[in-house]
Design an enzyme around this catalytic site. Structure first.
Site, PDB file in Angstrom:
ATOM      1  N   LYS A  13      28.371  26.423  69.315  1.00 23.52           N
ATOM      2  CA  LYS A  13      29.343  25.889  68.341  1.00 23.52           C
ATOM      3  C   LYS A  13      29.778  24.471  68.708  1.00 23.52           C
ATOM      4  O   LYS A  13      29.820  23.586  67.871  1.00 23.52           O
ATOM      5  CB  LYS A  13      30.589  26.788  68.253  1.00 23.52           C
ATOM      6  CG  LYS A  13      30.297  28.245  67.942  1.00 23.52           C
ATOM      7  CD  LYS A  13      31.566  29.050  67.740  1.00 23.52           C
ATOM      8  CE  LYS A  13      32.462  29.140  68.964  1.00 23.52           C
ATOM      9  NZ  LYS A  13      31.889  29.877  70.120  1.00 23.52           N
ATOM     10  N   ARG A  88      40.412  33.167  66.653  1.00 21.95           N
ATOM     11  CA  ARG A  88      39.672  34.097  67.507  1.00 21.95           C
ATOM     12  C   ARG A  88      40.252  35.503  67.449  1.00 21.95           C
ATOM     13  O   ARG A  88      39.746  36.398  68.108  1.00 21.95           O
ATOM     14  CB  ARG A  88      39.752  33.613  68.966  1.00 21.95           C
ATOM     15  CG  ARG A  88      38.497  32.872  69.446  1.00 21.95           C
ATOM     16  CD  ARG A  88      38.829  32.321  70.810  1.00 21.95           C
ATOM     17  NE  ARG A  88      37.747  32.213  71.725  1.00 21.95           N
ATOM     18  CZ  ARG A  88      37.218  31.036  72.094  1.00 21.95           C
ATOM     19  NH1 ARG A  88      37.616  29.917  71.524  1.00 21.95           N
ATOM     20  NH2 ARG A  88      36.287  30.989  73.013  1.00 21.95           N
ATOM     21  N   ARG A 127      25.439  25.604  81.527  1.00 24.42           N
ATOM     22  CA  ARG A 127      26.247  24.533  80.909  1.00 24.42           C
ATOM     23  C   ARG A 127      26.927  23.646  81.958  1.00 24.42           C
ATOM     24  O   ARG A 127      27.443  24.123  82.959  1.00 24.42           O
ATOM     25  CB  ARG A 127      27.330  25.146  80.017  1.00 24.42           C
ATOM     26  CG  ARG A 127      28.287  24.088  79.463  1.00 24.42           C
ATOM     27  CD  ARG A 127      28.978  24.538  78.240  1.00 24.42           C
ATOM     28  NE  ARG A 127      29.887  25.653  78.465  1.00 24.42           N
ATOM     29  CZ  ARG A 127      30.534  26.253  77.468  1.00 24.42           C
ATOM     30  NH1 ARG A 127      30.379  25.854  76.224  1.00 24.42           N
ATOM     31  NH2 ARG A 127      31.348  27.257  77.725  1.00 24.42           N
ATOM     32  N   ARG A 160      32.358  24.501  84.261  1.00 20.06           N
ATOM     33  CA  ARG A 160      33.678  25.047  83.937  1.00 20.06           C
ATOM     34  C   ARG A 160      33.941  26.302  84.759  1.00 20.06           C
ATOM     35  O   ARG A 160      33.040  27.103  84.965  1.00 20.06           O
ATOM     36  CB  ARG A 160      33.728  25.412  82.447  1.00 20.06           C
ATOM     37  CG  ARG A 160      34.051  24.242  81.550  1.00 20.06           C
ATOM     38  CD  ARG A 160      33.871  24.549  80.095  1.00 20.06           C
ATOM     39  NE  ARG A 160      34.406  25.834  79.652  1.00 20.06           N
ATOM     40  CZ  ARG A 160      34.424  26.228  78.371  1.00 20.06           C
ATOM     41  NH1 ARG A 160      33.962  25.431  77.424  1.00 20.06           N
ATOM     42  NH2 ARG A 160      34.916  27.396  78.038  1.00 20.06           N
ATOM     43  N   ARG A 171      34.562  37.280  78.902  1.00 22.42           N
ATOM     44  CA  ARG A 171      34.687  36.528  77.641  1.00 22.42           C
ATOM     45  C   ARG A 171      33.864  37.176  76.530  1.00 22.42           C
ATOM     46  O   ARG A 171      34.282  37.210  75.378  1.00 22.42           O
ATOM     47  CB  ARG A 171      34.262  35.063  77.859  1.00 22.42           C
ATOM     48  CG  ARG A 171      35.303  34.290  78.671  1.00 22.42           C
ATOM     49  CD  ARG A 171      34.734  33.024  79.260  1.00 22.42           C
ATOM     50  NE  ARG A 171      34.384  32.049  78.267  1.00 22.42           N
ATOM     51  CZ  ARG A 171      33.484  31.078  78.461  1.00 22.42           C
ATOM     52  NH1 ARG A 171      32.844  30.990  79.601  1.00 22.42           N
ATOM     53  NH2 ARG A 171      33.255  30.200  77.510  1.00 22.42           N
TER      54      ARG A 171
HETATM   55  P1  AMP Z   1      36.083  27.739  74.644  1.00 21.44           P
HETATM   56  O1  AMP Z   1      36.042  26.357  75.158  1.00 21.44           O
HETATM   57  O2  AMP Z   1      36.139  27.818  73.143  1.00 21.44           O
HETATM   58  O3  AMP Z   1      35.010  28.621  75.231  1.00 21.44           O
HETATM   59  O4  AMP Z   1      37.470  28.373  75.152  1.00 21.44           O
HETATM   60  C1  AMP Z   1      37.761  28.497  76.526  1.00 21.44           C
HETATM   61  C2  AMP Z   1      38.956  29.437  76.721  1.00 21.44           C
HETATM   62  O5  AMP Z   1      40.097  28.857  76.060  1.00 21.44           O
HETATM   63  C3  AMP Z   1      38.808  30.814  76.090  1.00 21.44           C
HETATM   64  O6  AMP Z   1      38.103  31.711  76.920  1.00 21.44           O
HETATM   65  C4  AMP Z   1      40.281  31.204  75.929  1.00 21.44           C
HETATM   66  O7  AMP Z   1      40.853  31.570  77.159  1.00 21.44           O
HETATM   67  C5  AMP Z   1      40.906  29.880  75.496  1.00 21.44           C
HETATM   68  N1  AMP Z   1      40.881  29.743  74.021  1.00 21.44           N
HETATM   69  C6  AMP Z   1      40.152  28.857  73.286  1.00 21.44           C
HETATM   70  N2  AMP Z   1      40.371  29.027  71.972  1.00 21.44           N
HETATM   71  C7  AMP Z   1      41.268  30.053  71.875  1.00 21.44           C
HETATM   72  C8  AMP Z   1      41.872  30.725  70.790  1.00 21.44           C
HETATM   73  N3  AMP Z   1      41.606  30.406  69.514  1.00 21.44           N
HETATM   74  N4  AMP Z   1      42.736  31.726  71.075  1.00 21.44           N
HETATM   75  C9  AMP Z   1      43.028  32.069  72.332  1.00 21.44           C
HETATM   76  N5  AMP Z   1      42.477  31.508  73.400  1.00 21.44           N
HETATM   77  C10 AMP Z   1      41.596  30.490  73.182  1.00 21.44           C
END
Ligand code: AMP
Length: 218
Positions: A13, A88, A127, A160, A171
């Protein structure tokens, strides 16, 4: 265009959002990136968010909803954007619907990146992210020209914390339990288009362009 990108972590994404934003001059609203920025800036709410992120759990709805609402109130952003990683949960989707109604913003499409679990695992473990500009690389699929150095800004690349094996499992579990049901939610709203997140960057981008053309968006 006003788009939501939906799909598991590692579906591509963020990478597609980067490419689409460059091509169509849209704002890239990634809750993950925004939360990482809040943590980096040492804003108090960041400490709370970090504890959830490090465990691979979702940050409470109120925190992310407030961040998104602030972004969407900005007229330049709300004219054309990609929501990447938000919503989410069903509750986030409902809050978002309400915010969009209040701000008179209409979504064009929700793009669902259907992705096999082995693709997810390969993508996330490989990544690497630029510490300075946040651009995403992959050790095999999108390698930087110079090892560990960002092609775009010369920043250092890092892995990360939540891209480590143990956290990745959590996750994926969280995605299956809390986010997957949004596929149905947006299908019922007649906004959903499914694409294969297993495709490489270029063919997937071409698929997306086809969808935009047939929806009359470009
Ligand atoms: P991402 O970079 O999208 O993989 O997000 C990394 C982490 O940020 C996720 O595993 C969550 O802990 C937090 N996070 C990102 N977007 C959301 C969301 N919409 N709701 C809750 N936690 C989020």
């Amino acid at each position: 265009m006003r788009l939501i990108l939906l799909g598991p972590p590692g579906a591509g994404k963020g990478t597609q959002a980067d490419v689409l934003c460059q091509r169509y001059k849209m704002a890239h609203i990634s809750t993950g990136d925004l939360l990482r920025q809040v943590i980096k800036d040492k804003i108090p709410v960041g400490q709370k968010a970090k504890s959830f992120m490090d465990r691979g759990e979702l940050v409470p709805d109120e925190i992310v909803a407030a961040i998104i609402e602030e972004k969407l109130k900005d007229k330049d952003t709300s004219a054309s954007f990609i929501l990447d990683g938000y919503p989410r949960t069903r509750r986030q989707a409902e809050i978002l619907d309400k915010t969009l109604r209040q701000l008179e913003i209409v979504l064009d499409l929700v793009l669902y990146f259907e992705t096999a679990e082995n693709t997810i695992l390969k993508r996330l473990t490989g990544r690497r992210v630029c510490r300075k500009c946040g651009f995403n690389y992959h050790l095999v699929n999108i390698p930087p020209k110079k090892e560990n150095i960002c092609d775009r800004c010369g920043g250092e690349l890092f892995q990360r914390d939540d891209d480590r094996q143990e956290t990745i499992k959590k996750r994926i579990e969280v995605y299956n339990q809390q986010t997957k049901e949004l596929i149905d939610y947006y299908d019922k709203e007649k906004l959903l288009k499914k694409v294969s997140g297993d495709l490489d960057v270029e063919p997937l981008f071409k698929e997306l362009e086809k969808i935009f053309r047939s929806a009359g968006l470009t």
